[in-house]
Design an enzyme around this catalytic site. Structure first.
Site, PDB file in Angstrom:
ATOM      1  N   GLY A  86      16.277  99.154  14.376  1.00 50.66           N
ATOM      2  CA  GLY A  86      15.015  99.880  14.359  1.00 50.66           C
ATOM      3  C   GLY A  86      13.836  98.928  14.400  1.00 50.66           C
ATOM      4  O   GLY A  86      13.928  97.852  14.992  1.00 50.66           O
ATOM      5  N   LEU A  87      12.758  99.316  13.738  1.00 51.37           N
ATOM      6  CA  LEU A  87      11.542  98.515  13.706  1.00 51.37           C
ATOM      7  C   LEU A  87      11.053  98.158  15.098  1.00 51.37           C
ATOM      8  O   LEU A  87      10.689  97.028  15.378  1.00 51.37           O
ATOM      9  CB  LEU A  87      11.753  97.226  12.899  1.00 51.37           C
ATOM     10  CG  LEU A  87      11.915  97.401  11.398  1.00 51.37           C
ATOM     11  CD1 LEU A  87      12.124  96.048  10.743  1.00 51.37           C
ATOM     12  CD2 LEU A  87      10.698  98.077  10.797  1.00 51.37           C
ATOM     13  N   CYS A  88      11.131  99.135  15.990  1.00 49.42           N
ATOM     14  CA  CYS A  88      10.565  98.875  17.309  1.00 49.42           C
ATOM     15  C   CYS A  88       9.723 100.070  17.736  1.00 49.42           C
ATOM     16  O   CYS A  88       9.840 100.563  18.846  1.00 49.42           O
ATOM     17  CB  CYS A  88      11.633  98.518  18.328  1.00 49.42           C
ATOM     18  SG  CYS A  88      13.069  99.559  18.297  1.00 49.42           S
ATOM     19  N   GLY A  89       8.896 100.533  16.830  1.00 49.32           N
ATOM     20  CA  GLY A  89       7.970 101.599  17.163  1.00 49.32           C
ATOM     21  C   GLY A  89       8.700 102.893  17.472  1.00 49.32           C
ATOM     22  O   GLY A  89       9.729 103.190  16.879  1.00 49.32           O
TER      23      GLY A  89
END
Lengths: 289, 137
Positions: A86-89
């Site tokens: 994750g952590l990709c908008g």
């Protein structure tokens, strides 16, 4: 009024977060370069492949191949390719949203839907629908052709068994470092490849085929599917890193803003404390007079 | 000088060979074949095996795994899943892969359904081709 110590601690915490997001941004940009190189290296392969495919399908009857057979669509399978991390908008959620939207559309038409998830994020959300037939997770970090082949083989078997009449592949297309868009492409039945150049048509008639065109097609079509999946996976790989770069850049900027605001709060609080202290001293001196 | 043909070997991770050569020998669907300059347009599927080509007096050997090849306009293009020069092959790794594949196949003979026979066979073929390619160089 928050105490001085609280504000100071908060500033330190936000600064550390900014450090992390900045580091992640740099890691993502390095990985993006790698992913883009991988895509670049793959391009000659696909262009040659499509050329040969169009040469081939020009001369043969398309209905005779089981992978090209178009049936009455009662069941639809969607291959959803997302990233593992994750952590990709909104990159992954955009793909998943598209999948869910398509699912609702197909179900409104009375068709049955199933999913094949490549990448962990898609599986995490879509398995709640209970329609995930198969999931391939933790392969997006360093995938090879054989990973794509595994997926393609499984899906085409499912198609040939009649369990799915139509297969689509959903992935995040890499348009540029700033733009990644979720797209859906038809996967099965195989569409005849349109030749892009007129010149390729001319020589196609004179080719010697070994074995026959039909047998070559039997080998080429599964390969074509591998290539398609592999290509989609490459696109997702590059898009993921590009999306993470943007997301982390935004996060770093947001951290800077927060630090700025907190510093103002901190200074105000400090000033208030000094004023209060001065008042005390002045008050005390007055009392002594 | 004899006429030459342009050889190109392309894999998903990039082009491996791109040069003019005298003759190309490859493992085709119906057996090995050789291609010289100005060959007629030709398209064949390729099996796992050894591709060799000659430039001047020098002969090079590559291990290639399945794909296909196309000849047109005095150019021969191989589209294969992997291609490795004989001297770049990790012999120990290939040996181990061969042993693993043989073990898996032996298991399959003993009616162990957990083994994917087609995959094990392909792995074995690849390992054997790698070993061969590493020996001839």
């Amino acid at each position: 009024m928050p105490s001085l110590k609280d504000v100071k601690n908060k500033i330190v915490g936000v600064k550390k977060t900014a450090q992390i997001t900045k580091a992640m941004n740099m890691v993502a940009s390095a990985k993006l370069r790698g992913a883009q190189e991988k895509m670049e290296a793959f391009r000659p392969y696909t262009s040659k492949f499509n050329e040969a495919m169009s040469n081939l399908s020009g001369g043969s009857n398309t209905d005779s191949f089981p992978l090209m057979e178009s049936r009455d669509v009662k069941t639809v399978e969607m291959i959803v390719i997302t990233s593992d991390r994750g952590l990709c908008g909104s990159f992954n959620s955009n793909i998943i949203k598209l999948a869910e939207k398509k699912m609702r559309e197909y179900e409104a038409e009375g068709k049955e839907v199933s999913f094949v998830c490549v990448g962990k994020k898609g599986n995490q959300i879509l398995r709640k629908t209970g329609k995930v037939r198969k999931a391939y997770v933790d392969i997006m970090a360093s995938f090879q052709m054989f990973n794509a082949r595994e997926v393609a083989t499984d899906v085409s078997e499912n198609f040939l068994n009649g369990n799915a009449d139509k297969v689509e592949v959903l992935f995040g297309e890499f348009r540029s470092v700033a733009v990644q868009a979720p797209v859906a492409k038809d996967f099965l039945p195989v569409q005849p490849v349109e030749s892009e150049e007129e010149t390729t048509e001319k020589i196609s008639g004179e080719y010697i085929y070994e074995p026959s065109t039909e047998e070559i097609m039997d080998v080429m079509q599964p390969l074509y599917l591998n290539v398609m999946i592999y290509h989609a996976m490459l696109e997702v790989g590059a898009s993921e890193h590009a999306a993470r770069m943007t997301a982390m850049d935004n996060a770093t900027n947001a951290c800077k803003d927060i630090i700025e605001n907190l510093t103002i709060v901190y200074n105000k609080a400090r000033q208030a404390a000094i004023t209060a202290e001065l008042m005390d001293i002045v008050g005390g001196a007055e009392a002594l007079k | 000088m004899a006429q030459q043909i342009a050889l190109e070997v392309v894999t998903p991770s990039g082009a491996v060979v791109n040069e003019d050569v005298d003759i190309v020998n490859a493992p085709g669907y119906g057996g090995d074949f050789g291609v010289l300059a100005n060959h007629a347009p030709f398209l064949s599927t390729i099996k796992i095996g050894i591709l060799s080509y000659e430039t001047g007096k020098k002969r090079e050997y590559l291990m290639i795994s399945g794909g296909f090849c196309e000849v047109s306009n005095n150019k021969i293009t191989f589209l294969v899943e992997s291609a490795e020069f004989g001297n770049q092959i990790d012999v120990d790794r290939a040996m181990k892969a061969k042993e693993r594949a043989e073990k898996r196949l032996a298991k399959a003979d003993a009616h162990d359904d957990s083994v994917n026979v087609a995959r094990a066979e392909a792995a074995l073929k690849r390992a054997i081709a790698r070993l061969k390619a590493s020996k001839v160089n």
